[in-house]
Design a protein around this motif. Structure first.
Motif, PDB file in Angstrom:
ATOM      1  N   ASP A 143      -8.244 -10.605  -1.680  1.00 34.97           N
ATOM      2  CA  ASP A 143      -9.440  -9.947  -1.131  1.00 34.97           C
ATOM      3  C   ASP A 143      -9.080  -8.579  -0.558  1.00 34.97           C
ATOM      4  OD1 ASP A 143     -10.686 -12.254  -1.855  1.00 34.97           O
ATOM      5  OD2 ASP A 143     -10.813 -13.091   0.179  1.00 34.97           O
ATOM      6  N   ALA A 144      -7.905  -8.508   0.065  1.00 30.00           N
ATOM      7  CA  ALA A 144      -7.450  -7.225   0.616  1.00 30.00           C
ATOM      8  C   ALA A 144      -7.326  -6.193  -0.509  1.00 30.00           C
ATOM      9  CB  ALA A 144      -6.110  -7.404   1.332  1.00 30.00           C
ATOM     10  N   LEU A 145      -6.722  -6.631  -1.616  1.00 31.45           N
ATOM     11  CA  LEU A 145      -6.550  -5.733  -2.763  1.00 31.45           C
ATOM     12  C   LEU A 145      -7.898  -5.297  -3.334  1.00 31.45           C
ATOM     13  CD1 LEU A 145      -3.508  -7.574  -4.366  1.00 31.45           C
ATOM     14  CD2 LEU A 145      -3.527  -5.179  -3.624  1.00 31.45           C
ATOM     15  N   ALA A 146      -8.838  -6.242  -3.377  1.00 35.90           N
ATOM     16  CA  ALA A 146     -10.156  -5.915  -3.935  1.00 35.90           C
ATOM     17  C   ALA A 146     -10.876  -4.887  -3.064  1.00 35.90           C
ATOM     18  CB  ALA A 146     -10.984  -7.192  -4.076  1.00 35.90           C
ATOM     19  N   ILE A 151     -12.749   0.830  -2.008  1.00 35.92           N
ATOM     20  CA  ILE A 151     -12.912   1.996  -1.124  1.00 35.92           C
ATOM     21  C   ILE A 151     -11.880   3.093  -1.381  1.00 35.92           C
ATOM     22  CG2 ILE A 151     -14.002   0.572   0.666  1.00 35.92           C
ATOM     23  CD1 ILE A 151     -11.441   0.692   2.288  1.00 35.92           C
ATOM     24  N   GLY A 152     -10.770   2.752  -2.045  1.00 32.58           N
ATOM     25  CA  GLY A 152      -9.735   3.753  -2.331  1.00 32.58           C
ATOM     26  C   GLY A 152      -8.749   3.931  -1.185  1.00 32.58           C
ATOM     27  N   TYR A 153      -7.514   4.251  -1.533  1.00 32.34           N
ATOM     28  CA  TYR A 153      -6.485   4.493  -0.523  1.00 32.34           C
ATOM     29  C   TYR A 153      -6.636   5.894   0.056  1.00 32.34           C
ATOM     30  CZ  TYR A 153      -4.233   0.169  -1.916  1.00 32.34           C
ATOM     31  OH  TYR A 153      -3.973  -1.150  -2.147  1.00 32.34           O
ATOM     32  N   ASN A 173      -0.891   2.324  -0.936  1.00 31.30           N
ATOM     33  CA  ASN A 173      -0.939   1.779  -2.303  1.00 31.30           C
ATOM     34  C   ASN A 173      -0.903   0.251  -2.231  1.00 31.30           C
ATOM     35  OD1 ASN A 173       1.860   1.004  -1.984  1.00 31.30           O
ATOM     36  ND2 ASN A 173       2.326   3.183  -2.271  1.00 31.30           N
ATOM     37  N   ASP A 174      -1.045  -0.390  -3.407  1.00 29.27           N
ATOM     38  CA  ASP A 174      -1.113  -1.855  -3.450  1.00 29.27           C
ATOM     39  C   ASP A 174       0.113  -2.501  -2.811  1.00 29.27           C
ATOM     40  OD1 ASP A 174      -3.495  -1.616  -4.726  1.00 29.27           O
ATOM     41  OD2 ASP A 174      -2.835  -2.417  -6.676  1.00 29.27           O
ATOM     42  N   SER A 176       2.273  -1.349  -0.467  1.00 31.49           N
ATOM     43  CA  SER A 176       2.329  -1.308   1.000  1.00 31.49           C
ATOM     44  C   SER A 176       1.168  -2.100   1.603  1.00 31.49           C
ATOM     45  CB  SER A 176       2.373   0.128   1.514  1.00 31.49           C
ATOM     46  OG  SER A 176       1.227   0.833   1.144  1.00 31.49           O
ATOM     47  N   LEU A 177       0.073  -2.235   0.862  1.00 30.03           N
ATOM     48  CA  LEU A 177      -1.052  -3.027   1.382  1.00 30.03           C
ATOM     49  C   LEU A 177      -0.669  -4.504   1.482  1.00 30.03           C
ATOM     50  CD1 LEU A 177      -4.038  -3.347   2.249  1.00 30.03           C
ATOM     51  CD2 LEU A 177      -4.593  -3.715  -0.149  1.00 30.03           C
ATOM     52  N   VAL A 178      -0.089  -5.044   0.419  1.00 32.59           N
ATOM     53  CA  VAL A 178       0.270  -6.466   0.414  1.00 32.59           C
ATOM     54  C   VAL A 178       1.277  -6.752   1.528  1.00 32.59           C
ATOM     55  CG1 VAL A 178       1.467  -8.268  -0.906  1.00 32.59           C
ATOM     56  CG2 VAL A 178      -0.274  -6.845  -2.014  1.00 32.59           C
ATOM     57  N   LYS A 179       2.275  -5.885   1.617  1.00 39.34           N
ATOM     58  CA  LYS A 179       3.306  -6.054   2.633  1.00 39.34           C
ATOM     59  C   LYS A 179       2.673  -5.937   4.037  1.00 39.34           C
ATOM     60  CE  LYS A 179       7.894  -4.300   3.631  1.00 39.34           C
ATOM     61  NZ  LYS A 179       7.982  -3.002   4.290  1.00 39.34           N
ATOM     62  N   GLY A 180       1.883  -4.874   4.208  1.00 37.83           N
ATOM     63  CA  GLY A 180       1.250  -4.614   5.506  1.00 37.83           C
ATOM     64  C   GLY A 180       0.287  -5.719   5.904  1.00 37.83           C
ATOM     65  N   TYR A 181      -0.427  -6.258   4.915  1.00 34.64           N
ATOM     66  CA  TYR A 181      -1.403  -7.307   5.197  1.00 34.64           C
ATOM     67  C   TYR A 181      -0.739  -8.513   5.859  1.00 34.64           C
ATOM     68  CZ  TYR A 181      -4.682 -11.138   4.302  1.00 34.64           C
ATOM     69  OH  TYR A 181      -5.493 -12.227   4.442  1.00 34.64           O
ATOM     70  N   HIS A 182       0.382  -8.953   5.272  1.00 35.74           N
ATOM     71  CA  HIS A 182       1.053 -10.142   5.815  1.00 35.74           C
ATOM     72  C   HIS A 182       1.720  -9.856   7.158  1.00 35.74           C
ATOM     73  CE1 HIS A 182       0.046 -12.658   2.443  1.00 35.74           C
ATOM     74  NE2 HIS A 182       0.435 -11.694   1.615  1.00 35.74           N
ATOM     75  N   THR A 183       2.393  -8.700   7.271  1.00 23.94           N
ATOM     76  CA  THR A 183       3.026  -8.421   8.569  1.00 23.94           C
ATOM     77  C   THR A 183       1.972  -8.192   9.656  1.00 23.94           C
ATOM     78  OG1 THR A 183       3.464  -6.251   7.616  1.00 23.94           O
ATOM     79  CG2 THR A 183       5.385  -7.579   8.132  1.00 23.94           C
ATOM     80  N   ALA A 184       0.868  -7.525   9.297  1.00 25.27           N
ATOM     81  CA  ALA A 184      -0.180  -7.283  10.299  1.00 25.27           C
ATOM     82  C   ALA A 184      -0.714  -8.611  10.824  1.00 25.27           C
ATOM     83  CB  ALA A 184      -1.309  -6.452   9.703  1.00 25.27           C
TER      84      ALA A 184
END
Ligand code: ADP
Ligand code: ADP
Ligand code: MG
Length: 460
Positions: A143-146, A151-153, A173-174, A176-184
């Motif tokens: 969902d985070a990726l979607a 909305i665009g980076y 980018n995708d 750093s988003l995936v990584k950031g999502y889990h650490t956040a």
């Protein structure tokens, strides 16, 4: 009329609240941790009760102990200040059920604005712009990726329970988003006991502009104009001023729009007491709701100085059930006020906190200068709380006079034994772009790029 109020906080804000109570002839009870036995709020209050060990989790965050202290001392109300339990809906409900007035919004209003995602949805519902982003919390990586794709980076991942500039990260980018999502998520769980995060568009080089609101329990809401808090370091405010130079010069029509938007959200939440609606404004003059701070804020004095209204006194009167004494047209902004947060930190060592004993202390004064602090010579700043030791507020007939006065006041400030950011605040006050009123939330980052050398030279 309240006869006695317990102040469930420490530091300068506890002192600020005790002062307001004294002027209203209301007796005060301080609570303190073992680390704060020599703190100024303990000395100024009529009574003081130690509620536990130094970590906030053993003292200032202990609802059971604070309520016991309130019952033993038989107070009518509790003022929570900012931070700690100030925005804790459960705490407000417990106060209610114990027949102690919570000096803040009603539990119902707090629920309507319970966390950042809920407040964001409320703003959207009443037609106030929010940065493009997720509808509510994002529960899955997919969902985070979607959302990011839509909305665009760059995007920002934000903890719904975050505060004080913490619990936020930017992704470009995708990967750093995936990584950031889990650490956040895991960081948010640890820091706030709530792993909920949402995603919004990262607005580049914006201004932080916030509106002070006041509401009574008859449903009347007014606003007291804006504060510009764009001078930030790591998403934390360092300098605040009112009015905003951006709204004074570049986007004159925005002031009225943002003020009305803030009142609209407060009305939708049936907000009572003092609160702040935060917005970011981009370079084109688009404004977006950020969050609703359901409490008195650190930077409330600049609004007090330009409106002549005592906000803490007003909070107490509103909590007693008094109606608003001002209508919107009564609010007049006069002159200009600037606040510098004075922190025990070393600007020459990456702003590392500098707790310890203050040896010599002399604070500026004179016309148009206000210092809200709990510091004094011989006071030891504990290491477990935040590093803010005071706020210096300078007021003038116009912005230039306020800046010149602030400069003069900073040059008088004498604090030895610990490191402080006074010299750094001087560098800001003397910066040509700051003086022109041309700055965004990237100002300090840019200043440090260029001015670091100068600061280091000064040290040598
Ligand atoms: P302001 O919005 O008035 O600048 P801040 O956001 O800097 O206030 O927060 C004021 C105080 O409250 C700071 O000490 C900050 O660390 C604390 N604070 C705010 N929100 C939270 C939170 N969710 N969790 C922990 N501390 C918080
Ligand atoms: P906090 O609860 O920590 O005060 P906020 O949501 O108010 O968090 O954001 C604090 C600061 O972070 C803002 O003043 C701004 O500088 C930056 N920020 C937050 N959201 C965004 C965003 N979507 N785009 C750009 N900057 C942001
Ligand atoms: Mg904020």
């Amino acid at each position: 009329m309240f006869e006695k109020i317990l102040v469930a906080n420490r530091g300068e804000i506890a002192v600020r609240i005790i002062r307001a109570c004294k002027e209203l002839n209301i007796r005060t009870v301080a609570v303190y941790s073992e680390a704060d036995a020599n703190s100024m709020h303990v000395q100024l209050a009529d009574e003081a009760i130690c509620i536990g060990g130094p970590p906030a989790s053993e003292s200032y965050l202990r609802i059971d102990r604070i309520i016991s202290a309130a019952e033993i001392t038989d107070v009518d109300a509790i003022h929570p200040g900012y931070g700690f339990l100030a925005e804790n809906t459960h705490f407000a409900e417990v106060c209610d059920s114990c027949n102690i007035r919570f000096i803040g919004p009603s539990p119902r209003a707090m629920q309507s604005l319970d966390d950042k995602a809920i407040s964001r949805a409320l703003a959207k519902k009443v037609g106030v712009p929010t940065p493009p982003g997720s509808e509510s919390t994002v529960e899955k990586e997919q969902d985070a990726l979607a959302v990011a794709k839509r909305i665009g980076y760059p995007v920002m991942i934000k903890a719904v329970a975050g505060g004080g500039g913490r619990g936020m990260r930017v992704a470009h980018n995708d990967i750093s988003l995936v990584k950031g999502y889990h650490t956040a998520r895991s960081e948010a769980e640890k820091a706030f006991g709530n792993s909920g995060v949402y995603i919004e568009k990262y607005i580049e080089n914006p201004h932080h502009i916030e509106i002070q609101v006041l509401g009574d329990n008859k449903g009347h809401i007014i606003h007291l104009g804006e504060r510009d808090c764009s001078i930030q370091r790591r998403n934390q405010k360092v300098v605040e001023e009112a009015p905003s130079p951006l709204l004074e010069h570049k986007f004159r029509k925005l002031r009225d729009k943002i003020g009305k938007a803030a009142v609209k959200i407060a009305e939708a939440a049936r907000y009572t007491s003092a609160g702040t609606v935060e917005f970011i404004v981009d370079n084109l003059g688009n404004y977006y709701f950020l969050e609703f701070n359901k409490r008195i804020q650190v930077e409330h004095p600049v609004t007090e100085e330009v409106t002549g209204i005592d906000l803490v006194r007003y909070q107490i009167m509103l909590a007693m059930g008094e109606p608003l004494r001002h209508s919107q047209s009564d609010i007049q902004i006069k002159g200009h006020a600037i606040e510098c947060r004075i922190n025990a930190e070393d600007p020459f060592d990456d702003f590392r906190p500098s707790p310890g004993r203050i040896e010599m202390y002399f604070q500026p004064g004179g016309r148009g200068v206000r210092v809200d602090t709990h510091a004094y010579a011989g006071y030891t700043i504990p290491s477990m709380y935040d590093s803010m030791i005071g706020k210096l507020i300078a007021t003038g007939n116009d912005r230039r006079e306020a800046m010149d006065r602030m400069n003069r006041a900073l040059s008088e400030y004498m604090i030895t034994g610990i490191k402080s950011n006074v010299s750094f605040q001087q560098a800001i006050m003397q910066d040509p772009n700051f003086r022109r009123g041309v700055y965004s939330t990237s100002f300090i980052e840019q200043l440090l790029g260029g001015a670091r050398r100068e600061l280091i030279d000064e040290k040598a």
